[in-house]
Scaffold this motif. Structure first.
Motif, PDB file in Angstrom:
ATOM      1  N   SER A   1     -18.608 -31.139   7.904  1.00  0.00           N
ATOM      2  CA  SER A   1     -19.793 -32.117   8.011  1.00  0.00           C
ATOM      3  C   SER A   1     -19.269 -33.480   7.405  1.00  0.00           C
ATOM      4  O   SER A   1     -19.719 -34.474   7.805  1.00  0.00           O
ATOM      5  CB  SER A   1     -20.924 -31.312   7.353  1.00  0.00           C
ATOM      6  OG  SER A   1     -20.644 -31.302   6.078  1.00  0.00           O
ATOM      7  N   GLY A   2     -18.458 -33.254   6.407  1.00  0.00           N
ATOM      8  CA  GLY A   2     -18.015 -34.505   5.588  1.00  0.00           C
ATOM      9  C   GLY A   2     -17.231 -35.287   6.519  1.00  0.00           C
ATOM     10  O   GLY A   2     -17.363 -36.743   6.415  1.00  0.00           O
ATOM     11  N   LEU A   3     -16.329 -34.447   7.181  1.00  0.00           N
ATOM     12  CA  LEU A   3     -15.263 -35.132   8.079  1.00  0.00           C
ATOM     13  C   LEU A   3     -16.013 -36.047   8.946  1.00  0.00           C
ATOM     14  O   LEU A   3     -15.679 -37.092   9.555  1.00  0.00           O
ATOM     15  CB  LEU A   3     -14.328 -34.414   8.708  1.00  0.00           C
ATOM     16  CG  LEU A   3     -13.216 -34.721   9.727  1.00  0.00           C
ATOM     17  CD1 LEU A   3     -12.318 -35.844   9.032  1.00  0.00           C
ATOM     18  CD2 LEU A   3     -12.472 -33.757  10.108  1.00  0.00           C
ATOM     19  N   GLY A   4     -17.044 -35.362   9.799  1.00  0.00           N
ATOM     20  CA  GLY A   4     -17.936 -35.787  10.896  1.00  0.00           C
ATOM     21  C   GLY A   4     -18.654 -37.119  10.295  1.00  0.00           C
ATOM     22  O   GLY A   4     -18.834 -38.130  10.740  1.00  0.00           O
TER      23      GLY A   4
ATOM     24  N   ALA B   1     -16.222 -40.092  10.160  1.00  0.00           N
ATOM     25  CA  ALA B   1     -16.077 -40.593  11.261  1.00  0.00           C
ATOM     26  C   ALA B   1     -17.201 -41.332  11.781  1.00  0.00           C
ATOM     27  O   ALA B   1     -17.041 -42.372  12.517  1.00  0.00           O
ATOM     28  CB  ALA B   1     -15.713 -39.531  12.352  1.00  0.00           C
ATOM     29  N   VAL B   2     -18.430 -40.984  11.832  1.00  0.00           N
ATOM     30  CA  VAL B   2     -19.539 -41.574  12.350  1.00  0.00           C
ATOM     31  C   VAL B   2     -19.586 -43.045  11.532  1.00  0.00           C
ATOM     32  O   VAL B   2     -19.955 -43.861  12.179  1.00  0.00           O
ATOM     33  CB  VAL B   2     -20.884 -40.677  12.138  1.00  0.00           C
ATOM     34  CG1 VAL B   2     -22.076 -41.475  12.540  1.00  0.00           C
ATOM     35  CG2 VAL B   2     -20.594 -39.631  13.182  1.00  0.00           C
ATOM     36  N   VAL B   3     -19.550 -42.961  10.050  1.00  0.00           N
ATOM     37  CA  VAL B   3     -19.667 -44.244   9.435  1.00  0.00           C
ATOM     38  C   VAL B   3     -18.662 -45.191   9.862  1.00  0.00           C
ATOM     39  O   VAL B   3     -18.843 -46.415   9.975  1.00  0.00           O
ATOM     40  CB  VAL B   3     -19.866 -43.865   8.073  1.00  0.00           C
ATOM     41  CG1 VAL B   3     -19.670 -45.167   6.986  1.00  0.00           C
ATOM     42  CG2 VAL B   3     -21.110 -43.190   7.730  1.00  0.00           C
ATOM     43  N   SER B   4     -17.351 -44.694   9.836  1.00  0.00           N
ATOM     44  CA  SER B   4     -16.374 -45.570   9.966  1.00  0.00           C
ATOM     45  C   SER B   4     -16.249 -46.135  11.773  1.00  0.00           C
ATOM     46  O   SER B   4     -16.221 -47.465  11.692  1.00  0.00           O
ATOM     47  CB  SER B   4     -14.932 -44.973   9.923  1.00  0.00           C
ATOM     48  OG  SER B   4     -14.707 -43.831  10.667  1.00  0.00           O
ATOM     49  N   VAL B   5     -16.880 -45.429  12.737  1.00  0.00           N
ATOM     50  CA  VAL B   5     -16.935 -45.883  13.724  1.00  0.00           C
ATOM     51  C   VAL B   5     -18.088 -46.901  13.764  1.00  0.00           C
ATOM     52  O   VAL B   5     -18.058 -47.888  14.824  1.00  0.00           O
ATOM     53  CB  VAL B   5     -16.950 -45.003  14.982  1.00  0.00           C
ATOM     54  CG1 VAL B   5     -17.508 -45.408  16.194  1.00  0.00           C
ATOM     55  CG2 VAL B   5     -15.903 -44.151  15.215  1.00  0.00           C
ATOM     56  N   GLY B   6     -19.040 -46.662  13.505  1.00  0.00           N
ATOM     57  CA  GLY B   6     -20.283 -47.462  13.446  1.00  0.00           C
ATOM     58  C   GLY B   6     -20.069 -48.742  12.629  1.00  0.00           C
ATOM     59  O   GLY B   6     -20.396 -49.862  13.140  1.00  0.00           O
ATOM     60  N   ALA B   7     -19.227 -48.834  11.420  1.00  0.00           N
ATOM     61  CA  ALA B   7     -18.995 -50.005  10.767  1.00  0.00           C
ATOM     62  C   ALA B   7     -17.949 -50.825  11.816  1.00  0.00           C
ATOM     63  O   ALA B   7     -17.980 -52.043  11.742  1.00  0.00           O
ATOM     64  CB  ALA B   7     -18.400 -49.696   9.360  1.00  0.00           C
TER      65      ALA B   7
END
Length: 82
Positions: free
Chosen positions: A6-9, A12-18
């Motif tokens: 869950s932390g990895l996901g 990943a979501v925050v980095s792609v969004g940023a």
């Protein structure tokens, strides 16, 4: 070795969004900066000139926001900055 999926996901979501956000803001700045070179302005009365100044100002703010995001990312990565 256990992975916190869950932390990895989340990372990943925050980095792609940023990344998408910074690219969008940069592209918006480029679009606004190129707007002043388009033919067929707003007509007499100086509104075309005002629109050009406004477009350049907003484009500059977009580029400043991108530079701030990059500087913050470097601050988070490089431990000597803390």
């Amino acid at each position: 070795m256990a992975l916190d999926w869950s932390g990895l996901g989340e990372v990943a979501v925050v980095s792609v969004g940023a990344t998408v956000g910074v690219v969008f803001v940069f592209a918006l700045g480029v679009r606004l900066l190129s707007r002043r070179h388009e033919p067929g302005g707003a007509g007499p009365g100086g509104t075309d000139r005002q629109a050009s100044v406004l477009a350049r100002t907003v484009a500059g703010l977009c580029f400043l926001a991108c530079a701030a995001a990059v500087a913050y990312g470097l601050y988070l990565i490089v431990p000597q900055f803390h």
